[in-house]
Scaffold this motif. Structure first.
Motif, short mmCIF file in Angstrom:
data_model
loop_
_atom_site.label_atom_id
_atom_site.label_comp_id
_atom_site.label_asym_id
_atom_site.label_seq_id
_atom_site.Cartn_x
_atom_site.Cartn_y
_atom_site.Cartn_z
N VAL A 107 0.36 -1.16 -0.42
CA VAL A 107 -0.26 0.08 -0.04
C VAL A 107 1.01 0.92 0.00
CG1 VAL A 107 -1.40 1.01 1.08
CG2 VAL A 107 -1.53 -1.24 1.17
N LYS A 108 2.02 1.53 0.59
CA LYS A 108 2.61 2.60 0.99
C LYS A 108 3.87 2.78 -0.65
CE LYS A 108 4.19 1.63 5.84
NZ LYS A 108 5.12 1.52 6.74
N LYS A 109 3.61 1.80 -1.08
CA LYS A 109 4.50 1.54 -2.69
C LYS A 109 3.64 2.71 -3.33
CE LYS A 109 5.83 -1.00 -6.32
NZ LYS A 109 5.52 -2.42 -6.52
N TYR A 110 2.14 2.28 -3.10
CA TYR A 110 1.20 3.18 -4.18
C TYR A 110 0.58 4.46 -3.72
CZ TYR A 110 1.39 -0.45 -7.01
OH TYR A 110 2.44 -2.08 -8.17
N VAL A 111 0.03 4.55 -2.31
CA VAL A 111 -1.04 5.47 -1.76
C VAL A 111 -0.13 6.43 -1.07
CG1 VAL A 111 -2.51 5.76 -0.77
CG2 VAL A 111 -2.66 3.71 -0.83
N ASP A 112 -0.49 7.69 -1.75
CA ASP A 112 0.00 8.85 -0.39
C ASP A 112 -0.49 9.00 0.92
OD1 ASP A 112 0.41 11.17 -0.18
OD2 ASP A 112 0.10 12.97 -1.12
N ILE A 113 0.42 8.33 1.47
CA ILE A 113 0.13 8.37 3.38
C ILE A 113 -0.15 9.39 4.01
CG2 ILE A 113 0.75 7.00 5.45
CD1 ILE A 113 0.22 5.14 3.10
N GLU A 114 0.73 10.46 3.52
CA GLU A 114 0.21 11.35 4.32
C GLU A 114 -0.97 11.91 4.12
OE1 GLU A 114 2.38 15.34 4.59
OE2 GLU A 114 3.30 14.54 4.18
N LYS A 115 -1.37 12.14 2.82
CA LYS A 115 -2.54 12.59 2.36
C LYS A 115 -3.48 11.85 3.34
CE LYS A 115 -5.13 14.23 -2.26
NZ LYS A 115 -5.34 13.50 -3.38
N VAL A 116 -3.74 10.41 2.94
CA VAL A 116 -5.13 9.91 3.09
C VAL A 116 -5.14 10.12 5.36
CG1 VAL A 116 -5.63 7.69 3.76
CG2 VAL A 116 -4.60 8.42 1.83
N GLU A 117 -4.26 10.22 5.65
CA GLU A 117 -3.72 10.16 6.86
C GLU A 117 -4.53 11.94 7.44
OE1 GLU A 117 -0.34 7.92 8.78
OE2 GLU A 117 0.74 9.82 8.23
N GLY A 118 -4.03 12.68 6.46
CA GLY A 118 -4.66 14.65 6.82
C GLY A 118 -6.20 13.93 6.91
N LEU A 119 -7.03 13.19 5.51
CA LEU A 119 -7.95 12.95 5.41
C LEU A 119 -8.83 12.78 6.78
CD1 LEU A 119 -8.69 11.92 1.79
CD2 LEU A 119 -8.79 13.90 3.15
N LEU A 120 -8.10 10.88 7.42
CA LEU A 120 -9.11 10.83 8.52
C LEU A 120 -8.70 11.36 9.34
CD1 LEU A 120 -6.70 7.44 8.62
CD2 LEU A 120 -9.18 7.52 8.39
N GLU A 121 -7.76 12.49 9.70
CA GLU A 121 -7.77 13.81 10.97
C GLU A 121 -8.59 14.39 10.81
OE1 GLU A 121 -5.03 16.90 12.74
OE2 GLU A 121 -3.95 15.55 11.37
N LYS A 122 -9.07 14.50 9.06
CA LYS A 122 -10.06 15.87 8.99
C LYS A 122 -11.84 14.91 8.89
CE LYS A 122 -12.19 18.25 5.09
NZ LYS A 122 -10.93 19.05 3.44
N TYR A 123 -11.82 13.30 8.87
CA TYR A 123 -13.29 13.05 8.97
C TYR A 123 -12.96 12.30 10.27
CZ TYR A 123 -14.04 14.74 4.53
OH TYR A 123 -14.60 16.10 3.50
N ASP A 124 -12.54 12.61 11.24
CA ASP A 124 -12.43 11.52 12.51
C ASP A 124 -14.39 11.32 12.84
OD1 ASP A 124 -11.04 9.86 15.01
OD2 ASP A 124 -12.29 11.71 16.28
N ASP A 125 -14.86 12.98 12.43
CA ASP A 125 -17.10 12.05 13.19
C ASP A 125 -17.10 12.90 10.80
OD1 ASP A 125 -19.03 12.34 12.96
OD2 ASP A 125 -18.89 14.46 14.51
N ILE A 126 -17.48 11.36 11.28
CA ILE A 126 -18.10 12.33 9.17
C ILE A 126 -20.27 12.08 9.37
CG2 ILE A 126 -16.94 10.51 8.34
CD1 ILE A 126 -18.69 8.08 7.90
N SER A 127 -20.29 12.88 11.01
CA SER A 127 -21.44 13.15 10.37
C SER A 127 -21.93 13.84 10.18
CB SER A 127 -22.63 12.57 12.31
OG SER A 127 -21.33 14.09 12.72
N ASN A 128 -21.43 14.86 9.98
CA ASN A 128 -21.71 16.17 8.92
C ASN A 128 -20.89 16.13 7.92
OD1 ASN A 128 -24.00 17.17 10.63
ND2 ASN A 128 -22.58 17.53 12.11
N CYS A 129 -20.62 15.34 7.17
CA CYS A 129 -19.58 15.35 6.10
C CYS A 129 -20.57 16.27 5.02
CB CYS A 129 -19.77 13.72 5.02
SG CYS A 129 -19.08 13.59 3.85
#
Length: 657
Positions: A603-625
Motif C-alpha cells: 500500500v505504501k508503494k502506491y498510496v500517498d500515505i500523508e494525504k490519507v492520514e490528513g483525511l482521516l484526521e479531517k473526517y474523524d467524525d463523518i456525521s456532517n460530511c
C-alpha cells in the motif's frame, strides 16, 4: 447461455495435464453454475460452466468437438438474432428449438470464417480451435457484455472468463504496477484506463468488438465493428419518423432479451431509462400472462426525504406510479438495512477479482442481483447505458453542435425555449454557451494554474511519482480523464467517448462477474448494437428540441410511460445518497482498518500515505460530511489492501501443471 469458459491450447503439441481441468472446474464451482463440463483432447483443453437461461441451454453440450470439421468450441453466449440465423442457415422449424447458440456460432464460422462475429447479435465470448488449420479464433461481442481474458507465451494459449482460471498457470504472477497506478489515479468509479490490461502483468483482455487469431508464433487482433466510422448519418423526413424507427428497434431490443426459462426481472428506478424498458417489457410479458419482477433501491428511513445535490434520495413515488401503470410489475424494495459499502467488501473483491471503486453502489447492486436470483429470476434487465443512447440529449452539447453548423437563429430559438421551460435566465444560458465554445487549447492556457498535475490528481490517493513514471497525465489527457477544465464538445466529438473501449470493458467486468456470482444474466437493451447504431446516426435536433433535453425518449414514450415519469425533469433521483451515513455505526472500526492498511508495504508503494492520514484526521467524525468523495478516498486504500491480502493467499496456492 454458458456463464463461464476456460481452457488451454498448446501449439507445441503437448498434452494438457488433467489437474488443470480439475482445478478450472473447481474454480468455476465457486460461482452459481448449473453444470460444468470439460474436454481434454491431444493438445487442447476446454472447460465450460453453464448457467441455464434459455430452453435450448437445457440440453446444450459445451465444450463441443465437431468430428467432421475438427472444430473445437467453448462459448459464453446468448444470441438475439436467432431467427435471422435460422433463415440464413436454412434450419427448419422443427429443429430451431433444439439448435443451440454455440451451434449457430460454429455455422457462422464455417461459412464466414473470421468475419463471423459481424453476423452475430447478442452477448458473447467464444473460443474456437481449428485443429486442421492449427489456429485459435476468439471473439468478444460488440459492446463487451462478456469478458474474455488470456495469456499467450511460448506457444501456449490460456483463456478464461475469469482471471482465476488463468492465474495459477502463470509463470510470472506479478501485479501490474501501471494498472494499479491508473486504478488509484482515476477519478470516479472507473477501474481501468485501457481495455487490454488487467491487474496482473501477464493477463490481458480481448477488447469489445474485437476478434483474435492465434497461431504457434503469432497473435493478431482486429476490430470488426466501428460504428463511429462505418455508420452513416440517418436523415428522415421529420421527428415522427425518427420516433417510429426508434420504437421499432427499441421494442425489439427489449423483446429479444426476455427469452428465458426462468423469471424476468429489472433493476428499476423512477427515471426514464429503466422506466421505459420496464414499460415495454411488462407489456410483452403480459401477453404471456407473466410478471416482470422489479427491484428498486430505498435509502435508510432517516434519509427518505433528503435532497442531495438537487436530487431526491427516495424514488419510490415514481416507482409506484410505474408499477400501477404497468399492472404486472411486481416491485421488491431493497433497503439493505445494516449494510454499508464495506460490509461484504471481501466477498465483492473475490467476485470481481480485483479491487473496486464502485463503493457507493456495489453493496446494493449485488444485493439486488442476489435477491433476484433467490426469486427465480434468470434474466435481470438493466438500463445502465441509457444516458449515452436511448435517453441521450444534452442542451449544451446541442448548442456547440449548432455553433459548428452556423445555425445561430436556431440557437436563439432554443435559448428562448429553454428560458421558458426551465426558468433559467437567458444571460446565464448564453454565458455558458460562450464559455463552452472557447477552444480547449485556449482554455488550458487561461487556466495554467488550475491545470496542474496536483489538481488533476487531487481526487485520488496515488503517489505523484508513479503518475510521472507511467506518463499518466498525458495518457489521461488524450482520453479526457481527470480533466479539471470544462470541455463540452459537439455531438460528433461526444460520440467518440460514448464507445470508449476502457469504459465498456469496465462495465463488462462488473456485469459478467456479478451475474456469475448469482446464476443470472444482466441484459441491457439500451446497449443493444442496433440501438447504438441508430443513436449514433441521428442528428442533434432529434435529442434536444425547443429547449427540452432527452427529447427522443420523451417523445417516443407518449402513451407507453406514465406522464408523471415521461415529463419529469424537476425531481431526478440519486441512488446511494445515504452511503456515507451507512458507514457511521462502524466508522471507528473502519478508521482503524484504514490505519492498518496504511502500514502495509504494498500500500505504501502506491498510496500517498500523508494525504490519507490528513483525511482521516479531517473526517474523524463523518456525521456532517461535506465532501463525500474525500470519505471515499479514505476507503480506497483499505479496499486495495484487502485485495492484496487475497492476492497473497493466491500466491500460496499451487498445483501441478
Amino acid at each position: 447461455m454458458s456463464g463461464a469458459i476456460g481452457g488451454v491450447i498448446d501449439f507445441n503439441n503437448l498434452k494438457i495435464n488433467e489437474n488443470i481441468a480439475e482445478n478450472m472446474i473447481k474454480a468455476l464451482k465457486k460461482y452459481k453454475i448449473d453444470k460444468v463440463n470439460s474436454i481434454n483432447r491431444k493438445n487442447s483443453l476446454m472447460v465450460c460452466g453453464q448457467i441455464i437461461i434459455t430452453e435450448e441451454n437445457i440440453n446444450e453440450v459445451l465444450p463441443y468437438y465437431k468430428e467432421d470439421t475438427n472444430l473445437f468450441i467453448t462459448a459464453d453466449v446468448i444470441l438475439d438474432n436467432r431467427k435471422e440465423l435460422f433463415k440464413e442457415f436454412n434450419i427448419i422449424e422443427e429443429k430451431q428449438k433444439i439448435t443451440t447458440d454455440s451451434e449457430l456460432i460454429l455455422m457462422a464460422y464455417e461459412k464466414y470464417g473470421e468475419e463471423c462475429p459481424k453476423h452475430l447479435l447478442g452477448d458473447f465470448a467464444f473460443v474456437i480451435f481449428d485443429e486442421k488449420k492449427e489456429k485459435v479464433f476468439c471473439a468478444r461481442d460488440h459492446m463487451g457484455g462478456r469478458t474474455l481474458y488470456y495469456n499467450f507465451q511460448k506457444g501456449r494459449f490460456i483463456f478464461g472468463t475469469l482471471t482465476s482460471l488463468i492465474f495459477p498457470l502463470l509463470h510470472n504472477k506479478e501485479l501490474n504496477e501501471r494498472w494499479i497506478t491508473d486504478f488509484l489515479s482515476l477519478f470516479g468509479p472507473m477501474h481501468n484506463s485501457e481495455a487490454t490490461e488487467t491487474i496482473y502483468k501477464e493477463i490481458y483482455q480481448l477488447e469489445p468488438a474485437h476478434y483474435m487469431v492465434i497461431t504457434k508464433n503469432n497473435i493478431v487482433k482486429n476490430k470488426y465493428w466501428n460504428p463511429l466510422k462505418d455508420v452513416k448519418p440517418l436523415k428522415l423526413k421529420n421527428h415522427d419518423e425518427y420516433v417510429k424507427r426508434f420504437l421499432e428497434i427499441f421494442e425489439e431490443a427489449v423483446k429479444c432479451r426476455l427469452r428465458t426459462v426462468g423469471q424476468v426481472g429489472i433493476m428499476v428506478s423512477g427515471g426514464l431509462d429503466s422506466g421505459s424498458i420496464a414499460a415495454i417489457a411488462s407489456k410483452e410479458l403480459k401477453k404471456e400472462e407473466k410478471v416482470l419482477k422489479g427491484y428498486s433501491f430505498l435509502p435508510i428511513e432517516s434519509y427518505s426525504n433528503k435532497i442531495v445535490n438537487h436530487r431526491i434520495a427516495d424514488e419510490s413515488e415514481y416507482v409506484n406510479i410505474l408499477k400501477n401503470y404497468c399492472g404486472n410489475l411486481d416491485i421488491t424494495y431493497c433497503r439493505n438495512d445494516n449494510i454499508n459499502s464495506l460490509t461484504n467488501i471481501d466477498e465483492l473483491i473475490g467476485i470481481f477479482e480485483q479491487p473496486i471503486k464502485t463503493l457507493e453502489n456495489s453493496y446494493w447492486v449485488t444485493g439486488m442481483a442476489k435477491q433476484s436470483s433467490e426469486d427465480g429470476v434468470k434474466v435481470l434487465l438493466i438500463g445502465q447505458n441509457g444516458n449515452v443512447s436511448i435517453s441521450f440529449g444534452d442542451f449544451f452539447i446541442h448548442m456547440q453542435t449548432l455553433i459548428r453548423q452556423f445555425k445561430f437563429g436556431e440557437i436563439i430559438r432554443e435559448v428562448n425555449a429553454a428560458n421558458k421551460r426551465y426558468g433559467k435566465p437567458k444571460k446565464a444560458i448564453y454565458s455558458t454557451i460562450i464559455s463552452n465554445a472557447i477552444p480547449y487549447k485556449i482554455k488550458k492556457i487561461r487556466h495554467r494554474k488550475e491545470d496542474t498535475i496536483e489538481n488533476k490528481f487531487e481526487d485520488s490517493v496515488i503517489k505523484l511519482d508513479l503518475v510521472k513514471k507511467y506518463n499518466v497525465e498525458e495518457r489521461f489527457d488524450k482520453k479526457g480523464y481527470n480533466s479539471v477544465i470544462t470541455k463540452v464538445g459537439t455531438l460528433k466529438e461526444t460520440r467518440k467517448s460514448i464507445l470508449d473501449e476502457a469504459t465498456l470493458a469496465h462495465i463488462g467486468i462488473m456485469e459478467t462477474k456479478d451475474s456469475l456470482a448469482y446464476g443470472i444474466i444482466k441484459r441491457d437493451p439500451s446497449k443493444d448494437k442496433r440501438i447504438m447504431e441508430f443513436c449514433l446516426s441521428i442528428p442533434s435536433e432529434a435529442y434536444v428540441h425547443e429547449g427540452e433535453e432527452r427529447y427522443l425518449i420523451r417523445s417516443s414514450m407518449v402513451g407507453i410511460l406514465p406522464e408523471e415519469i415521461r415529463t419529469n425533469w424537476r425531481n431526478r433521483g440519486i441512488q446511494s445518497a445515504d452511503w456515507v451515513e451507512r458507514l457511521l455505526p462502524d466508522w471507528d472500526k473502519t478508521k482503524n482498518q484504514v490505519k492498518e492498511a496504511l502500514m502495509d508495504n504494498e500500500v505504501k508503494k502506491y498510496v500517498d500515505i500523508e494525504k490519507v492520514e490528513g483525511l482521516l484526521e479531517k473526517y474523524d467524525d463523518i456525521s456532517n460530511c461535506q465532501n463525500r468523495n474525500e470519505v471515499k478516498l479514505i476507503l480506497i486504500p483499505l479496499v486495495f489492501y484487502k485485495f492484496i491480502k487475497q492476492y497473497r493467499e493466491m500466491l500460496n496456492f499451487q498445483y501441478d501443471i
